[in-house]
Design an enzyme around this catalytic site. Structure first.
Site, PDB file in Angstrom:
ATOM      1  N   ASP A   1      32.925-128.124  29.753  1.00 19.68           N
ATOM      2  CA  ASP A   1      32.360-126.806  29.494  1.00 19.68           C
ATOM      3  C   ASP A   1      30.996-126.930  28.823  1.00 19.68           C
ATOM      4  OD1 ASP A   1      33.491-127.857  27.187  1.00 19.68           O
ATOM      5  OD2 ASP A   1      35.016-126.317  26.992  1.00 19.68           O
TER       6      ASP A   1
ATOM      7  N   ASP B   1      43.862-121.044  19.530  1.00 13.53           N
ATOM      8  CA  ASP B   1      44.415-119.917  20.298  1.00 13.53           C
ATOM      9  C   ASP B   1      45.007-120.371  21.637  1.00 13.53           C
ATOM     10  OD1 ASP B   1      42.165-120.512  21.780  1.00 13.53           O
ATOM     11  OD2 ASP B   1      41.220-118.547  21.573  1.00 13.53           O
TER      12      ASP B   1
ATOM     13  N   HIS C   1      43.508-122.287  23.911  1.00 12.75           N
ATOM     14  CA  HIS C   1      42.591-122.522  25.037  1.00 12.75           C
ATOM     15  C   HIS C   1      42.495-124.015  25.354  1.00 12.75           C
ATOM     16  CE1 HIS C   1      39.076-122.707  21.957  1.00 12.75           C
ATOM     17  NE2 HIS C   1      39.196-123.923  22.430  1.00 12.75           N
TER      18      HIS C   1
ATOM     19  N   GLU D   1      39.961-119.000  27.533  1.00 10.99           N
ATOM     20  CA  GLU D   1      40.531-118.245  26.423  1.00 10.99           C
ATOM     21  C   GLU D   1      41.777-117.482  26.881  1.00 10.99           C
ATOM     22  OE1 GLU D   1      39.553-118.990  23.628  1.00 10.99           O
ATOM     23  OE2 GLU D   1      37.453-118.614  23.189  1.00 10.99           O
TER      24      GLU D   1
HETATM   25  C1  F6R Z   1      35.629-128.828  24.238  1.00  7.13           C
HETATM   26  C2  F6R Z   1      36.697-127.955  24.691  1.00  7.13           C
HETATM   27  C3  F6R Z   1      37.573-127.219  23.746  1.00  7.13           C
HETATM   28  C4  F6R Z   1      38.084-128.066  22.589  1.00  7.13           C
HETATM   29  C5  F6R Z   1      38.932-127.212  21.679  1.00  7.13           C
HETATM   30  C6  F6R Z   1      39.416-127.982  20.468  1.00  7.13           C
HETATM   31  O1  F6R Z   1      34.955-129.373  25.370  1.00  7.13           O
HETATM   32  O2  F6R Z   1      36.828-127.814  25.849  1.00  7.13           O
HETATM   33  O3  F6R Z   1      38.681-126.723  24.458  1.00  7.13           O
HETATM   34  O4  F6R Z   1      38.820-129.140  23.081  1.00  7.13           O
HETATM   35  O5  F6R Z   1      38.183-126.105  21.241  1.00  7.13           O
HETATM   36  O6  F6R Z   1      38.301-128.314  19.695  1.00  7.13           O
HETATM   37  P1  F6R Z   1      38.424-129.412  18.554  1.00  7.13           P
HETATM   38  O7  F6R Z   1      38.778-130.688  19.227  1.00  7.13           O
HETATM   39  O8  F6R Z   1      37.037-129.471  17.954  1.00  7.13           O
HETATM   40  O9  F6R Z   1      39.468-128.926  17.615  1.00  7.13           O
END
Ligand code: F6R
Length: 261
Positions: free
Chosen positions: A67, A136, A138, A143
């Site tokens: 992303d 959440d 995702h 989301e």
């Molecule tokens: C990042 C991504 C997000 C993260 C998620 C957890 O490329 O796709 O889905 O994996 O927000 O973030 P962290 O690892 O920082 O807790």
């Protein structure tokens, strides 16, 4: 889903790095899927260490990131392309152009998303996808409410995700972009092996829902229940809400050595 619970976050990183190293040993031209964020950092450190000291090579591999924020300038330190270069790509030996991400600066964002899907398909699909999970539920930036059949597209980040990520923007939620481009849930589940890492109590509810909850767009990571080869690597805190935690521990302890992850 295989759930592996370990007390040491370093051990989780070693297991994930082992899976990457085994794949590259079997197929040096493998296609990796790379997450950004804090969850995979120890894995990337371990891969960089093995590259520096054990000759682990990415020279024939390709990779796709999950992303990207929309509109962050090319030189912004939190642009995901910059982040993955800093965290992994610049520390190993991918050839220039071998690692690609969605173009959050494209004039035509819809076309950029279609081109990204086409590039993944042309590469033969992702062999091993490294994932984190949001509080959440995702995965990538899908989301709650995301279609389980979604493909790469523009999404609006939730207030919760922007608050979670404000730590990377000097604590300023307003500085976190509202929009992103993200691989869809159907894009992610097309990867042949998914290795998801989660640590800390803040992830415990999302992990419980992902592994044990009903499949629902409200907890997007639950789509992984439909995937035949998912490895979930957890520390004790992230596993603390799992109903069947003891069973997962017993299963992993009794796992035949030949099976691998
Ligand atoms: C990042 C991504 C997000 C993260 C998620 C957890 O490329 O796709 O889905 O994996 O927000 O973030 P962290 O690892 O920082 O807790």
């Amino acid at each position: 889903m295989e759930v592996v619970i370990q007390t040491s976050a370093q051990h989780l990183a070693t297991l994930a790095a082992d899976a990457v190293a085994q794949l590259l040993a079997d197929r040096p031209d493998a296609v990796l899927g790379l997450a950004t964020g804090s969850s995979p950092l120890a894995v990337y450190d371990e891969l960089a260490r093995r590259h520096a000291t054990e000759g682990l090579s990415f020279a024939r591999a390709q990779a796709f990131t999950l992303d990207e924020y929309v509109g962050l300038p090319a030189d912004h330190p939190e642009r995901y392309r910059t982040v993955i270069d800093r965290d992994l790509v610049g520390r190993v030996d991918f050839v220039p152009g071998a690692v690609r991400g969605p173009d959050g600066l494209a004039a035509d964002l819809r076309a950029a998303c279609e081109q990204y899907e086409a590039a993944i398909a042309e590469a033969g699909g992702v062999d091993l996808q490294i994932l984190g999970i949001g509080t959440d539920g995702h995965i990538a930036f899908n989301e709650p409410g995301s279609s389980l059949a979604s493909r790469t597209r523009i999404k609006t980040l939730t207030a919760q995700t922007r608050a979670d990520n404000a730590r990377f923007f000097g604590g300023d939620v307003a500085a976190v972009p509202q929009h992103c481009l993200t691989q869809g849930l159907a894009t992610i589940v097309a990867a042949r092996h998914v290795v998801l890492l989660a640590t800390g109590r803040g992830k415990a509810e999302a992990v419980h829902q992902m592994v044990e909850g009903p499949i629902s767009a409200m907890w997007p990571a639950t789509v992984l229940q439909l995937h035949p080869h998912v490895t979930v690597l957890l520390d004790e805190a992230a596993a603390s809400r799992l109903q069947l935690a003891d069973y997962y521990r017993e299963t992993y302890a009794a796992k035949p050595a030949w099976q691998g992850l």
